[in-house]
Design a protein around this motif. Structure first.
Motif, PDB file in Angstrom:
ATOM      1  N   UNK A 145       0.819  -1.217   0.000  1.00 47.46           N
ATOM      2  CA  UNK A 145       0.000   0.000   0.000  1.00 47.46           C
ATOM      3  C   UNK A 145       0.849   1.263   0.000  1.00 47.46           C
ATOM      4  N   UNK A 146       0.309   2.315  -0.666  1.00 46.83           N
ATOM      5  CA  UNK A 146       1.044   3.568  -0.853  1.00 46.83           C
ATOM      6  C   UNK A 146       0.091   4.727  -0.569  1.00 46.83           C
ATOM      7  N   UNK A 147       0.348   5.454   0.492  1.00 46.60           N
ATOM      8  CA  UNK A 147      -0.482   6.603   0.854  1.00 46.60           C
ATOM      9  C   UNK A 147      -0.019   7.848   0.118  1.00 46.60           C
ATOM     10  N   UNK A 148      -0.951   8.737  -0.156  1.00 51.88           N
ATOM     11  CA  UNK A 148      -0.632  10.069  -0.690  1.00 51.88           C
ATOM     12  C   UNK A 148      -1.762  11.005  -0.286  1.00 51.88           C
ATOM     13  N   UNK A 149      -1.398  12.243   0.014  1.00 51.10           N
ATOM     14  CA  UNK A 149      -2.433  13.227   0.311  1.00 51.10           C
ATOM     15  C   UNK A 149      -3.200  13.539  -0.960  1.00 51.10           C
ATOM     16  N   UNK A 150      -4.516  13.722  -0.813  1.00 54.73           N
ATOM     17  CA  UNK A 150      -5.355  14.011  -1.968  1.00 54.73           C
ATOM     18  C   UNK A 150      -5.322  15.480  -2.346  1.00 54.73           C
ATOM     19  N   UNK A 151      -6.304  15.899  -3.109  1.00 52.81           N
ATOM     20  CA  UNK A 151      -6.335  17.282  -3.586  1.00 52.81           C
ATOM     21  C   UNK A 151      -6.745  18.265  -2.498  1.00 52.81           C
ATOM     22  N   UNK A 152      -7.289  17.774  -1.421  1.00 54.95           N
ATOM     23  CA  UNK A 152      -7.603  18.631  -0.290  1.00 54.95           C
ATOM     24  C   UNK A 152      -6.960  18.046   0.956  1.00 54.95           C
TER      25      UNK A 152
ATOM     26  N   UNK B 146      -2.451  15.897  -9.047  1.00 53.71           N
ATOM     27  CA  UNK B 146      -2.373  16.769 -10.213  1.00 53.71           C
ATOM     28  C   UNK B 146      -3.725  16.823 -10.907  1.00 53.71           C
ATOM     29  N   UNK B 147      -3.989  17.940 -11.578  1.00 54.48           N
ATOM     30  CA  UNK B 147      -5.227  18.050 -12.343  1.00 54.48           C
ATOM     31  C   UNK B 147      -5.216  17.116 -13.536  1.00 54.48           C
ATOM     32  N   UNK B 148      -4.049  16.920 -14.128  1.00 54.69           N
ATOM     33  CA  UNK B 148      -3.869  16.001 -15.253  1.00 54.69           C
ATOM     34  C   UNK B 148      -2.657  15.153 -14.939  1.00 54.69           C
ATOM     35  N   UNK B 149      -2.863  13.841 -14.790  1.00 59.71           N
ATOM     36  CA  UNK B 149      -1.763  12.988 -14.347  1.00 59.71           C
ATOM     37  C   UNK B 149      -0.608  12.970 -15.332  1.00 59.71           C
ATOM     38  N   UNK B 150      -0.857  13.339 -16.581  1.00 61.39           N
ATOM     39  CA  UNK B 150       0.233  13.409 -17.557  1.00 61.39           C
ATOM     40  C   UNK B 150       1.085  14.656 -17.352  1.00 61.39           C
ATOM     41  N   UNK B 151       0.553  15.628 -16.617  1.00 65.26           N
ATOM     42  CA  UNK B 151       1.311  16.828 -16.257  1.00 65.26           C
ATOM     43  C   UNK B 151       1.641  16.741 -14.774  1.00 65.26           C
ATOM     44  N   UNK B 152       2.883  16.457 -14.477  1.00 69.19           N
ATOM     45  CA  UNK B 152       3.295  16.055 -13.136  1.00 69.19           C
ATOM     46  C   UNK B 152       3.569  17.277 -12.262  1.00 69.19           C
ATOM     47  N   UNK B 153       2.607  18.209 -12.169  1.00 63.45           N
ATOM     48  CA  UNK B 153       2.777  19.329 -11.254  1.00 63.45           C
ATOM     49  C   UNK B 153       1.521  19.481 -10.413  1.00 63.45           C
TER      50      UNK B 153
END
Length: 626
Positions: free
Chosen positions: A179-186, A415-422
């Motif tokens: 498992x891999x945690x990551x903070x979401x968009x909020x 990211x808003x677009x996963x292909x744009x990694x910012x």
């Protein structure tokens, strides 16, 4: 044994001598940066099975208690041993069938068209050369298929298959793992990502989770969050070896979103799949995590930042010229210190798979003790993204044909677009603006607009600590290659960004790519803005630039002349840590991976008014304040 030792010493001396003749470079050097699996001339392999040769692997059944990692003993031998014989670990177990080869295939007789997931030289066992038999222990992780072990002669350049073991397998190869945690968009959202062998047509992926009462091991109530499922195929790859010998099916990657979290509250979770008959398949254990603080919240907040860690094998396999010698040190030091940090930023160059897709599984396994309990935020590096004619900023082949696809699929990032990694992350008193140095960041591009929006929309009275991070050095580094170019940066690195950093008063800018540690004074336009070196207070008048690329891959060289702006350099493996005590006090530390001790540090003490004060290029020139 004496002959084997002599050969090993000679090989080591030759490799060191070869590496010493190479110039320093900001990218991986030709000798030290070679992906070990790429040394195998797979397309030249032939089958020449020998009656006297054998390979045996035990135990035959792995993971009987639900384990996702096991040690295997491999015994092998034959009557004509040589120094360059080697053992390859293949998965799936049936690897020497022409039916599995891509079409077209460069070899006339395609006996072997997939690279092993790892290999070790047969003389790693001291008795092999003299007695014609050996035994080694190898570590396997559950990778959704069975395994076989093959003995080759002819070295890596001209491999000849002479014996293959019977297959072995995990009890449930499809089990959910790592498992891999990551903070979401909020700030009140945590994502859980994992890998399994179950497509959505076979089972429903979900996370069972709930809030914990202080001191409790189990929640009083639980809920289930459904997970989405992604994968990618060979056609998603952009070039070799990812499309050919490096390809391996990645399985299925699932992500669930746990929402409406209470700030700083501890939560329980476990990953699972509901089969169509109603039965459950669970991950090996349950985990806990602490929810992120709300934006602006005053509490102790501790952040780890590093880049370029790579992966390494605990069994000693797959090593070539110390490809990633510090990787396990960094990993293990962070695992041993889990209670003393809250979130991790890995700013690019993760496994250095370089087109060998099996290595992504290996990497997720290596960092799983971290990612299962701490949000692990990632950035894109050249070894994840770069490939010619794929809209990358750099026309190089550093990703081995992956062109970003595995990185963008195995790990979630907001990211808003996963292909744009910012993307941005609000974490309590911090705002992180994570940029993508593998896409154009210059004025007029979508990424430039994102960077300015991220920097300009933070409320500094509540989130005083503003951090910029990306992979390549768009700021300053005294790396030998950069110095030779005369700019101490990537081409066109800071020219388009330094006015943004100054205008919006970025505290620290982090970079990887250069495999060492370096810290500058607070700077603007190549000038130190203060003579202070370790205790900064009062007006915020420049950005501190930090290279934190010593996560584990081979080390990069500095220029011999130390620039005036370079405060501290360390040619060693390590990582950095930020600790925000409150809205006025920040501690920065650099720690070596070998012992976890602090070797460089500084503090920042200031109030909100110190951020507001105008300094050069930080206020509009038309205001009365200027």
């Amino acid at each position: 044994m004496g002959r084997a030792v002599a050969m090993a010493v000679a090989l080591l001396v030759a490799l060191v001598a070869a590496a010493a003749t190479l110039p320093g470079t900001a990218s991986a050097s030709p000798a030290e940066g070679i992906q070990p699996l790429s040394k195998i001339a797979v397309h030249k392999a032939t089958v020449e099975m020998q009656p006297s040769a054998y390979v045996q692997a035990t135990p035959s059944l792995l993971g009987e208690q639900g384990e996702d990692t096991e040690w295997v003993t491999v015994k092998y031998g034959w009557t004509d041993p040589s120094d360059d014989d080697w053992i390859g670990v293949f998965s799936p177990a049936e690897f020497n069938s022409s039916a599995t080869c891509p079409n077209p295939w460069p070899a006339e007789e395609p006996y072997l068209c997939t690279a092993p997931i790892k290999y070790q030289f047969a003389n790693y066992s001291a008795n092999y050369i003299y007695w014609g038999k050996g035994s080694i222990r190898l570590q396997l992780i559950n990778q959704r298929s069975d395994f076989s072990f093959a003995l080759f002669t002819g070295g890596l350049d001209n491999p000849k298959l002479i014996a293959v073991s019977e297959p072995i397998s995990f009890k449930n190869p499809k089990a959910p793992v790592f498992p891999r945690l990551a903070q979401g968009k909020s700030h009140d959202e945590m994502t859980v990502t994992w890998t399994s062998g179950y497509d959505i047509g076979e089972a429903y992926p979900f996370v069972e989770w709930g809030a914990l009462v202080a001191g409790a091991a189990q929640p009083q109530q639980t809920a289930r969050a459904p997970a989405g499922t992604l994968t990618f195929n060979q056609g998603s790859m952009c070039g070799e070896p990812a499309r050919t010998v490096g390809w391996r099916d990645p399985g299925f990657i699932h992500t669930a979103f746990l929402r409406d979290l209470w700030p700083n509250k501890e939560y329980y979770y476990r990953i699972g799949h509901e089969l169509h008959d109603g039965s459950m398949v669970w991950g090996k254990r349950a985990y806990t995590f602490r929810a992120p603080p709300s934006p602006g919240q005053k509490s102790l907040q501790r952040v780890i930042v590093f880049g370029d860690m790579g992966k390494a094998e605990r069994d000693g396999s797959n090593e070539y010229a110390a490809y990633q010698p510090g990787s396990l040190n960094t990993t293990d030091t962070l695992i041993s210190d889990l209670d003393n940090y809250d979130i991790v930023f890995h700013i690019g160059d993760m496994p250095y798979a370089n087109g060998y897709i099996s290595q992504w599984d290996q990497f997720t396994a290596q960092v799983a003790p971290i990612t299962a309990t701490k949000p692990y935020m990632v950035a894109s590096g050249n070894h994840e993204r770069d490939w010619p004619d794929t809209a990358a900023f750099w026309d190089v082949e550093d990703s081995g044909g992956e062109c970003g696809v595995p990185a963008e699929t195995y790990y979630y990032y907001p990211a808003e677009n996963r292909a744009n990694f910012w993307y941005k992350v609000d974490y309590g008193m911090f705002r992180f603006c994570v940029a993508d140095s593998e896409h154009d960041w210059r004025v007029g591009t979508p990424q430039y607009e994102f960077i300015e929006h991220c920097l300009s929309t933070v409320d500094r009275k509540h989130q005083p600590w503003l951090i910029f991070a990306t992979h390549r050095v768009l700021g300053y580094s005294s790396n030998a290659w950069y110095a030779g170019e005369g700019s101490f940066e990537e081409p066109e690195g800071r020219e388009n960004l330094q006015k943004l950093w100054q205008k919006y008063r970025v505290d620290i800018a982090f970079f990887g790519h250069v495999h060492n540690y370096e810290r500058t004074c607070p700077m603007y336009q190549s000038q130190c803005m203060t003579s202070e070196k370790s205790h900064y207070s009062g007006t915020m008048n420049g950005t501190i630039f930090v290279v934190a690329g010593g996560g584990g891959c081979h080390l990069s060289e500095y220029t011999t002349a130390i620039p005036k702006w370079s405060i501290y350099r360390d040619h060693d493996f390590g990582f950095t840590k930020l600790t925000a005590f409150n809205h006025s006090s920040l501690l920065f530390e650099y720690k070596k991976s070998s012992d976890g001790k602090v070797y460089d540090s500084f503090t920042i003490h200031r109030d909100y008014r110190d951020v507001l004060r105008c300094v050069h290029d930080s206020c509009f020139p038309t205001t009365l304040a200027t």
